[in-house]
Every structure is written in structure tokens, then in C-alpha cells.
Design a protein around this motif. Structure first.
Motif, PDB file in Angstrom:
ATOM      1  N   SER A  20      44.936   4.510 -18.662  1.00  0.00           N
ATOM      2  CA  SER A  20      45.293   3.319 -19.444  1.00  0.00           C
ATOM      3  C   SER A  20      45.181   2.058 -18.597  1.00  0.00           C
ATOM      4  O   SER A  20      44.682   1.021 -19.063  1.00  0.00           O
ATOM      5  CB  SER A  20      46.718   3.450 -19.983  1.00  0.00           C
ATOM      6  N   CYS A  21      45.638   2.148 -17.360  1.00  0.00           N
ATOM      7  CA  CYS A  21      45.545   0.995 -16.457  1.00  0.00           C
ATOM      8  C   CYS A  21      44.101   0.589 -16.239  1.00  0.00           C
ATOM      9  O   CYS A  21      43.753  -0.605 -16.237  1.00  0.00           O
ATOM     10  CB  CYS A  21      46.188   1.324 -15.110  1.00  0.00           C
ATOM     11  N   SER A  70      41.568   1.104 -18.196  1.00  0.00           N
ATOM     12  CA  SER A  70      41.041   0.493 -19.420  1.00  0.00           C
ATOM     13  C   SER A  70      41.472  -0.960 -19.535  1.00  0.00           C
ATOM     14  O   SER A  70      40.686  -1.826 -19.931  1.00  0.00           O
ATOM     15  CB  SER A  70      41.520   1.277 -20.649  1.00  0.00           C
ATOM     16  N   MET A  71      42.739  -1.238 -19.179  1.00  0.00           N
ATOM     17  CA  MET A  71      43.216  -2.626 -19.199  1.00  0.00           C
ATOM     18  C   MET A  71      42.467  -3.480 -18.183  1.00  0.00           C
ATOM     19  O   MET A  71      42.093  -4.622 -18.462  1.00  0.00           O
ATOM     20  CB  MET A  71      44.711  -2.663 -18.909  1.00  0.00           C
ATOM     21  N   GLU A  92      39.007  -4.455 -19.312  1.00  0.00           N
ATOM     22  CA  GLU A  92      38.990  -5.560 -20.270  1.00  0.00           C
ATOM     23  C   GLU A  92      39.446  -6.877 -19.648  1.00  0.00           C
ATOM     24  O   GLU A  92      39.098  -7.944 -20.138  1.00  0.00           O
ATOM     25  CB  GLU A  92      39.891  -5.223 -21.467  1.00  0.00           C
ATOM     26  N   GLY A  93      40.233  -6.805 -18.558  1.00  0.00           N
ATOM     27  CA  GLY A  93      40.863  -8.015 -18.046  1.00  0.00           C
ATOM     28  C   GLY A  93      40.377  -8.519 -16.701  1.00  0.00           C
ATOM     29  O   GLY A  93      40.950  -9.465 -16.160  1.00  0.00           O
ATOM     30  N   GLN A 127      50.710  -4.232 -19.345  1.00  0.00           N
ATOM     31  CA  GLN A 127      49.926  -5.459 -19.402  1.00  0.00           C
ATOM     32  C   GLN A 127      50.553  -6.543 -18.543  1.00  0.00           C
ATOM     33  O   GLN A 127      49.863  -7.348 -17.927  1.00  0.00           O
ATOM     34  CB  GLN A 127      49.800  -5.939 -20.859  1.00  0.00           C
ATOM     35  N   ASN A 138      49.029  -9.191 -15.691  1.00  0.00           N
ATOM     36  CA  ASN A 138      49.108 -10.634 -15.925  1.00  0.00           C
ATOM     37  C   ASN A 138      49.956 -11.359 -14.891  1.00  0.00           C
ATOM     38  O   ASN A 138      49.724 -12.522 -14.583  1.00  0.00           O
ATOM     39  CB  ASN A 138      49.686 -10.909 -17.329  1.00  0.00           C
TER      40      ASN A 138
END
Length: 292
Positions: A141-142, A144-145, A148-149, A273, A277
Motif C-alpha cells: 500500500s505504501c 502504491s501511494m 502516485e505521489g 497518507q 505528506n
């Protein structure tokens, strides 16, 4: 030097390749499957440890070769299986060279991100423990984030960062030569043929074992299926002797009884998330991993 998160992708790709190599060795040496599964599961658990992620995810200069090798060696030696120094050096040479070949054939940063995702999803077949699976899913999951980021600068330099780090490795890999993916003088080949077209179209997957020959992965898959069958039987009951009816035991359905509405599925990493951030570097962090 610029501070980016390229080391994270380097370590997880190398770690997955290490899992493939060790799984192949355990298969070929006919180590009892239960013992082999436990050893590989422990290695994956260590690779996907949250504290290690917290170190790798910091924007920072690329780790040195020695520091990355120390991480990989610590993970490789964490189970009951032990490698002597010669074997560890051979493992290191093999996984770095295979990754160099993969990154060379993945000429953009987006392709490197896809390669990393493939690695992390492929090693899931070697997970035999629920807690390890949860840890691996969290890392997936990390990633994948991050995919995208990533900022423009990180995305622009990811491929070149990895290629620069890997450039000093120039080992001939017998399997790559046999598959006509490397010449005897060490150069990589990209031309597909009957021997290598499957490998070339599946970068990031296990090149040492086919699905049919991977006894360890097969046994883990069968174990999962047995556990799932047991769970289904516990929840839904089993088919009766005539094979035409279920006997519900553990779960009795009643009208207006919304059992599943009451299950709390909130995960403690739901704020992942925020980590991406608002991540701040703290040079005074204390953790079990010290590779300085």
C-alpha cells in the motif's frame, strides 16, 4: 547530492530478488517444506518491517553499497537458515546483477516503479504467516501511494539513481547467459527468443523457478487453501453426506441481524497518507536499524 527516496526502491527490489534466490536454494536442497516456509516467511517479515520502512522512506542521499549490503545481509541471516560469508557474497553478486539487468531493461522511472510493485506482489506467494502477510500488504500500500505521489524531481531521477548505484556491478550470471539475455563478456541482450520471451515479458518475477517447479510456493498455496476451507466450514458449516445441504454451525442467520455491519475493519495504518505528506527527518530517531 539531492535527497530522494530512491534507496527505498533499491532495497525492496534487492530484497525480493533475495527471496527468490533463497527459495530456489531451499527447493533444490529438499529442505522440509515446513522448515523452508518458516525461514522464507521470517525473511519477508524482516524485509517488510515498519521500522525499516521508516528509515528508507526519508528523502536522503542514496545509501552506500556497504550500507545496503548490511541491510540485505541482516535480513538474509534473520531466520534459522544461515549463510556463510562466501555464500552471502555470491547471493549479493547475483541479486545486484539481476536487478541491474532488470533496471537496464526498464528504461523509465515509471517502469522501475512497475518493477518494484511486481517484486512486492510476487513474494506474497512465499508468505505463510498471517502477520507477515499484513506487514507485506502494508508495504504494498505504501509503495502504491508513493507511486502516485512522487514529486517530479524524484520521478525524473529514480531510474538514473538506480543505474548509477548499480553501474559498478559486472558479474556474469550463468542463467542469464543460458537464456541468451547476457553475453559471455557480460553485456545484456534484449532480443526475445523462444528461450527467454516469457522472462522478458515478466520482469520482476522469479526467473529461477517456474510455477510448476516451485514446491515451496505450491505447498504454501495449498496450506492457505486448507486454512480457507477450514474457515469457510467454521463460518458456513459443511456439506452433509448427501452433498446437497449445508449445516450451519458457527454462524446462524437470523432476520434483521446485520452481523457484518458490526465488524470494525479500521486499520491502524489508515493514516499512511499523512506519513507521505508530512514526513519530517529527525536525526535523533532511535530504532533497531543502525546502518550509519
Amino acid at each position: 547530492m539531492s535527497r530522494r527516496r530512491s534507496t527505498l526502491f533499491l532495497v525492496y527490489n534487492l530484497g525480493a530478488e533475495m527471496v527468490y534466490v533463497l527459495a530456489q536454494r531451499l527447493n533444490s536442497q529438499n529442505v522440509p517444506l515446513k522448515q523452508a516456509a518458516s525461514a522464507i516467511d521470517k525473511i519477508i517479515s524482516m524485509l517488510t518491517d515498519w521500522d525499516l520502512l521508516m528509515i528508507l522512506i526519508r528523502p536522503q542521499e542514496m545509501f552506500s553499497h556497504e550500507k545496503v549490503k548490511n541491510i540485505i545481509e541482516d535480513i538474509a541471516q534473520c531466520s534459522t537458515m544461515r549463510l556463510d560469508p562466501v555464500s552471502m557474497d555470491k547471493l549479493w553478486d547475483l541479486i545486484t546483477m539481476v536487478l541491474k539487468w532488470q533496471v537496464t531493461l526498464s528504461p523509465t522511472s515509471n517502469e522501475v516503479l512497475n518493477l518494484s510493485e511486481t517484486h512486492l506482489f510476487e513474494i506474497e506467494k512465499y508468505v505463510s504467516n498471517v502477520e507477515t502477510l499484513e506487514k507485506l500488504n502494508r508495504i504494498q500500500s505504501c509503495l502504491s501511494m508513493l507511486k502516485e505521489g512522487l514529486g517530479a524531481d524524484e520521478l525524473k531521477h529514480l531510474h538514473s539513481d538506480l543505474m548509477s548505484w548499480l553501474k559498478e556491478f559486472n558479474v556474469k550470471v550463468s542463467l542469464l547467459i543460458k537464456l541468451e539475455l547476457q553475453t559471455p563478456d557480460g553485456k545484456f541482450l534484449k532480443t526475445p527468443n523462444e528461450n527467454n520471451k516469457t522472462v522478458l515479458s515478466n520482469l520482476g518475477k522469479n526467473i529461477y523457478l517456474s510455477q510448476e517447479n516451485d514446491k515451496l510456493a505450491i505447498s504454501i498455496k495449498e496450506k492457505r487453501q486448507r486454512e480457507m476451507n477450514c474457515l469457510q466450514n467454521d463460518l458456513l458449516g459443511s456439506v452433509d453426506n448427501q452433498g446437497n445441504a449445508f449445516k450451519f454451525t458457527a454462524l446462524k442467520t437470523r432476520e434483521n441481524n446485520n452481523v457484518f455491519d458490526k465488524i470494525d475493519v479500521k486499520r491502524e495504518e489508515s493514516n499512511l497518507q499523512e506519513i507521505f505528506n508530512e514526513f519530517h527527518i529527525n536525526d535523533n530517531d532511535n530504532n533497531e536499524y543502525d546502518y550509519d
